[in-house]
Write a protein that holds these residues in place. Structure first.
Motif, mmCIF file in Angstrom:
data_model
loop_
_atom_site.group_PDB
_atom_site.id
_atom_site.type_symbol
_atom_site.label_atom_id
_atom_site.label_comp_id
_atom_site.label_asym_id
_atom_site.label_seq_id
_atom_site.Cartn_x
_atom_site.Cartn_y
_atom_site.Cartn_z
ATOM 1 N N LYS A 110 -42.286 -43.213 32.686
ATOM 2 C CA LYS A 110 -43.755 -43.252 32.636
ATOM 3 C C LYS A 110 -44.368 -42.082 33.395
ATOM 4 C CE LYS A 110 -45.747 -45.915 35.585
ATOM 5 N NZ LYS A 110 -46.192 -47.103 36.336
ATOM 6 N N TYR A 111 -43.918 -41.862 34.632
ATOM 7 C CA TYR A 111 -44.473 -40.775 35.434
ATOM 8 C C TYR A 111 -43.830 -39.435 35.101
ATOM 9 C CZ TYR A 111 -47.094 -44.028 38.360
ATOM 10 O OH TYR A 111 -47.984 -44.953 38.809
ATOM 11 N N GLY A 112 -42.550 -39.457 34.748
ATOM 12 C CA GLY A 112 -41.864 -38.206 34.464
ATOM 13 C C GLY A 112 -42.439 -37.476 33.272
ATOM 14 N N ILE A 113 -42.898 -38.214 32.269
ATOM 15 C CA ILE A 113 -43.425 -37.566 31.075
ATOM 16 C C ILE A 113 -44.742 -36.840 31.366
ATOM 17 C CG2 ILE A 113 -44.767 -39.517 30.180
ATOM 18 C CD1 ILE A 113 -43.728 -38.734 27.381
ATOM 19 N N LEU A 114 -45.457 -37.258 32.428
ATOM 20 C CA LEU A 114 -46.702 -36.573 32.780
ATOM 21 C C LEU A 114 -46.440 -35.127 33.158
ATOM 22 C CD1 LEU A 114 -48.639 -39.227 34.913
ATOM 23 C CD2 LEU A 114 -48.861 -38.731 32.475
ATOM 24 N N THR A 115 -45.388 -34.898 33.961
ATOM 25 C CA THR A 115 -45.097 -33.528 34.379
ATOM 26 C C THR A 115 -44.505 -32.701 33.251
ATOM 27 O OG1 THR A 115 -42.972 -34.292 35.250
ATOM 28 C CG2 THR A 115 -44.787 -34.130 36.803
ATOM 29 N N GLU A 116 -43.961 -33.344 32.227
ATOM 30 C CA GLU A 116 -43.463 -32.624 31.054
ATOM 31 C C GLU A 116 -44.586 -32.276 30.085
ATOM 32 O OE1 GLU A 116 -39.048 -34.817 30.889
ATOM 33 O OE2 GLU A 116 -40.473 -35.029 29.235
ATOM 34 N N LEU A 117 -45.598 -33.134 30.058
ATOM 35 C CA LEU A 117 -46.660 -33.003 29.059
ATOM 36 C C LEU A 117 -47.830 -32.160 29.552
ATOM 37 C CD1 LEU A 117 -47.206 -34.224 26.164
ATOM 38 C CD2 LEU A 117 -48.609 -35.942 27.316
ATOM 39 N N LEU A 118 -48.093 -32.183 30.889
ATOM 40 C CA LEU A 118 -49.319 -31.594 31.431
ATOM 41 C C LEU A 118 -49.006 -30.510 32.455
ATOM 42 C CD1 LEU A 118 -51.245 -34.933 32.047
ATOM 43 C CD2 LEU A 118 -51.513 -33.400 30.089
ATOM 44 N N PRO A 119 -49.907 -29.514 32.627
ATOM 45 C CA PRO A 119 -49.748 -28.498 33.673
ATOM 46 C C PRO A 119 -50.124 -29.067 35.041
ATOM 47 C CG PRO A 119 -51.784 -28.151 32.472
ATOM 48 C CD PRO A 119 -51.073 -29.261 31.761
ATOM 49 N N PRO A 120 -49.719 -28.398 36.134
ATOM 50 C CA PRO A 120 -50.002 -28.905 37.480
ATOM 51 C C PRO A 120 -51.485 -29.152 37.744
ATOM 52 C CG PRO A 120 -48.402 -27.147 37.601
ATOM 53 C CD PRO A 120 -48.872 -27.191 36.176
ATOM 54 N N SER A 121 -52.368 -28.318 37.189
ATOM 55 C CA SER A 121 -53.801 -28.460 37.461
ATOM 56 C C SER A 121 -54.371 -29.766 36.938
ATOM 57 C CB SER A 121 -54.571 -27.292 36.836
ATOM 58 O OG SER A 121 -54.430 -27.308 35.422
ATOM 59 N N GLN A 122 -53.675 -30.422 36.012
ATOM 60 C CA GLN A 122 -54.167 -31.682 35.450
ATOM 61 C C GLN A 122 -53.442 -32.902 36.012
ATOM 62 O OE1 GLN A 122 -53.857 -31.123 31.156
ATOM 63 N NE2 GLN A 122 -56.029 -30.596 31.070
ATOM 64 N N LEU A 123 -52.498 -32.702 36.949
ATOM 65 C CA LEU A 123 -51.714 -33.835 37.440
ATOM 66 C C LEU A 123 -52.555 -34.822 38.248
ATOM 67 C CD1 LEU A 123 -48.201 -32.467 38.471
ATOM 68 C CD2 LEU A 123 -48.794 -34.019 36.601
ATOM 69 N N VAL A 124 -53.461 -34.314 39.099
ATOM 70 C CA VAL A 124 -54.291 -35.232 39.879
ATOM 71 C C VAL A 124 -55.183 -36.053 38.943
ATOM 72 C CG1 VAL A 124 -56.141 -35.411 41.583
ATOM 73 C CG2 VAL A 124 -54.250 -33.834 41.975
ATOM 74 N N LYS A 125 -55.798 -35.363 37.956
ATOM 75 C CA LYS A 125 -56.644 -36.084 37.013
ATOM 76 C C LYS A 125 -55.837 -37.087 36.203
ATOM 77 C CE LYS A 125 -59.931 -33.877 34.998
ATOM 78 N NZ LYS A 125 -60.723 -32.959 34.121
ATOM 79 N N ALA A 126 -54.656 -36.672 35.743
ATOM 80 C CA ALA A 126 -53.809 -37.578 34.969
ATOM 81 C C ALA A 126 -53.380 -38.777 35.802
ATOM 82 C CB ALA A 126 -52.581 -36.829 34.457
ATOM 83 N N ASN A 127 -53.016 -38.538 37.074
ATOM 84 C CA ASN A 127 -52.648 -39.638 37.947
ATOM 85 C C ASN A 127 -53.830 -40.559 38.206
ATOM 86 O OD1 ASN A 127 -49.850 -39.851 39.533
ATOM 87 N ND2 ASN A 127 -50.153 -37.742 38.862
ATOM 88 N N GLY A 128 -55.020 -39.963 38.308
ATOM 89 C CA GLY A 128 -56.210 -40.787 38.490
ATOM 90 C C GLY A 128 -56.418 -41.737 37.327
ATOM 91 N N TRP A 129 -56.254 -41.204 36.114
ATOM 92 C CA TRP A 129 -56.428 -42.046 34.929
ATOM 93 C C TRP A 129 -55.306 -43.079 34.810
ATOM 94 C CZ3 TRP A 129 -60.687 -42.821 32.490
ATOM 95 C CH2 TRP A 129 -61.667 -41.824 32.459
ATOM 96 N N ILE A 130 -54.075 -42.639 35.043
ATOM 97 C CA ILE A 130 -52.952 -43.577 34.957
ATOM 98 C C ILE A 130 -53.082 -44.674 36.008
ATOM 99 C CG2 ILE A 130 -50.493 -43.805 35.495
ATOM 100 C CD1 ILE A 130 -50.715 -43.012 32.722
ATOM 101 N N GLU A 131 -53.366 -44.275 37.267
ATOM 102 C CA GLU A 131 -53.495 -45.273 38.327
ATOM 103 C C GLU A 131 -54.726 -46.148 38.094
ATOM 104 O OE1 GLU A 131 -51.271 -45.988 40.438
ATOM 105 O OE2 GLU A 131 -49.992 -44.263 40.029
ATOM 106 N N GLY A 132 -55.827 -45.532 37.647
ATOM 107 C CA GLY A 132 -57.020 -46.326 37.356
ATOM 108 C C GLY A 132 -56.762 -47.345 36.264
ATOM 109 N N LEU A 133 -56.079 -46.903 35.211
ATOM 110 C CA LEU A 133 -55.770 -47.833 34.126
ATOM 111 C C LEU A 133 -54.748 -48.873 34.565
ATOM 112 C CD1 LEU A 133 -56.740 -48.004 31.153
ATOM 113 C CD2 LEU A 133 -54.524 -47.074 30.511
ATOM 114 N N THR A 134 -53.784 -48.459 35.407
ATOM 115 C CA THR A 134 -52.822 -49.423 35.933
ATOM 116 C C THR A 134 -53.531 -50.478 36.764
ATOM 117 O OG1 THR A 134 -51.042 -47.786 35.960
ATOM 118 C CG2 THR A 134 -50.772 -49.697 37.381
#
Length: 421
Positions: free
Chosen positions: A109-133
């Motif tokens: 679940k988390y590993g695919i984020l770093t494969e799919l997105l650049p570093p600049s979007q990781l905080v935003k992606a984590n925010g959405w993933i954690e918010g949705l979680t």
């Protein structure tokens, strides 16, 4: 965000919703079997058990095949755990099987984020993933509470499903369907361009895991983010049950009513997570450490609250501090882990440390509960642990800045870059 990100979010939402509703159903199943409450308190460490035991293997497994396929297999294991519980296996053992599925699910679940997105979007992606979680936690505990409650359970029992004789068993039958919805989204998760890494023999995997764990703890930013997230999840994982126990002791709530307060904490965490995703940058993550100290001190105040009108906004605030703390720290940890060892292995190391903390604190709490520890004493202990250890982490980072300024600045510069993956 890329289109595949929303498919990942949908799969995570339904899988996490079922996990949290299942926790409430398992608590209800154990109630007539558990006079002291120690078995119910043991649900949290039992869920964490396979995260710790299989940590050297699940990360490599997640890196050895497409992440969507790994998530699908993991959801199938969770369904098996539900069916075993429904068939009469002791809830603690069946819940451990669900934990096995969750342990395999998380690195993908988390590993695919770093494969799919650049570093600049990781905080935003984590925010959405954690918010949705967190949203799934809110709905999960609410749905779980309603499924075993007096309003909805009679309708489910009236269906006369095979092997269903009590409200908690009817809830299990519904949750099997929810895991099925998550599996349907797993099938649509895109295959990334990241190369697959072959799995080695078990001894080599254990040795590789030890090296990865040591590498992350030696990294001057990785060690700080890992220590922070380990403590946060260790405490918050157990607070889920402690809030249930506190609501029963301080407010006289039933499981159904108390599950609403667990949802209230999750509302605050979702708010904090989303605010952090909008306002925080990866290289500024360490600035949130003082919030952890404040969160620990706030936990102590639960002992003087005996009114739901005070409890609800207080729990929202407590959750918000936690959400704002964990999102940037989690993103920084993923970033350092991906640079040091690859996505799946770094998440497995993270899970090992966090779940070992959940397991240790959970076993301690369950043992003390067995010998008569009150919910109020547990809250005091957890609050003091958080505040004191977060202060030690703050001093640790300050020491790194004082003795290794060039190395810290080099790592921060990498975090500021955006080469993409």
């Amino acid at each position: 965000m890329k289109k595949g990100f929303y498919t990942i979010m949908s799969a995570q939402f339904f899988s996490s919703l079922a996990d949290n509703a299942l926790f409430i159903a398992a608590v209800e199943l154990l109630r007539p079997l558990d006079a002291t409450g120690s078995q119910r308190a043991s649900l949290v460490p039992m869920f964490a058990l396979f995260y710790v035991l299989l940590a050297p293997f699940v990360g490599a497994f997640a890196d050895s095949r497409p992440k969507g396929q790994v998530m699908l297999i993991s959801n199938a294991i969770k369904v098996l755990g539900c069916l075993l519980m429904l068939a009469g296996l002791h809830p603690l053992l069946a819940f451990a099987v669900v934990g096995l599925g969750a342990a395999a699910y998380s690195p993908a679940k988390y590993g695919i984020l770093t494969e799919l997105l650049p570093p600049s979007q990781l905080v935003k992606a984590n925010g959405w993933i954690e918010g949705l979680t967190i949203a799934s936690i809110i709905l999960g505990v609410l749905v779980g509470g309603q499924l075993v409650g007096p309003h909805l359970s009679p309708y489910l029992l009236a269906l006369n499903l095979p092997g269903v004789h009590q409200p908690a068993e009817a809830a299990l039958a519904v949750l099997v369907l929810v895991y099925g919805v998550a599996a349907a989204f797993n099938l649509r998760i895109p295959r990334t361009d990241a190369p697959l890494q072959p799995m080695h023999n078990p001894f080599a995997l254990v040795q590789d895991f030890r090296q990865c764990n040591r590498r992350l703890w030696k990294d001057k930013l990785g060690q700080i983010s890992l220590a922070t997230t380990t403590l946060f999840w260790g405490v918050s994982g157990n607070l889920r049950y402690i809030v249930l126990a506190w609501a029963a002791a301080a407010l006289g709530y039933s499981v159904t009513q108390a599950s609403n307060l667990v949802g209230v904490v999750a509302v605050g965490t979702a708010i904090g997570a989303l605010v952090a995703s909008w306002s925080m940058q990866l290289d500024k993550a360490v600035k949130v450490i003082p919030l952890g100290i404040g969160m620990g001190l706030l936990i102590l105040l639960l002992n003087v609250i005996d009114n739901v009108w005070l409890a609800a906004p207080f729990l929202v605030l407590l959750g918000a501090l936690g959400g704002f703390l964990v999102v940037p720290m989690n993103a920084l940890l993923q970033h350092r882990g991906h640079n040091l060892m690859g996505a799946g292995r770094s998440i497995a190391v993270q899970n090992f440390n966090e779940q070992a903390c959940i397991l240790g604190l959970g076993l301690l709490y369950a043992s003390l509960t067995h010998f008569g520890l009150s919910a109020f004493a547990a809250i005091s202990a957890f609050g003091l642990v958080v505040a004191c250890i977060m202060e030690l982490i703050r001093r640790w980072h300050a020491s790194n800045l004082r003795w290794h300024p060039a190395e810290v600045e080099r790592l921060l510069q990498i975090a500021r870059s955006d080469p993409g993956h």
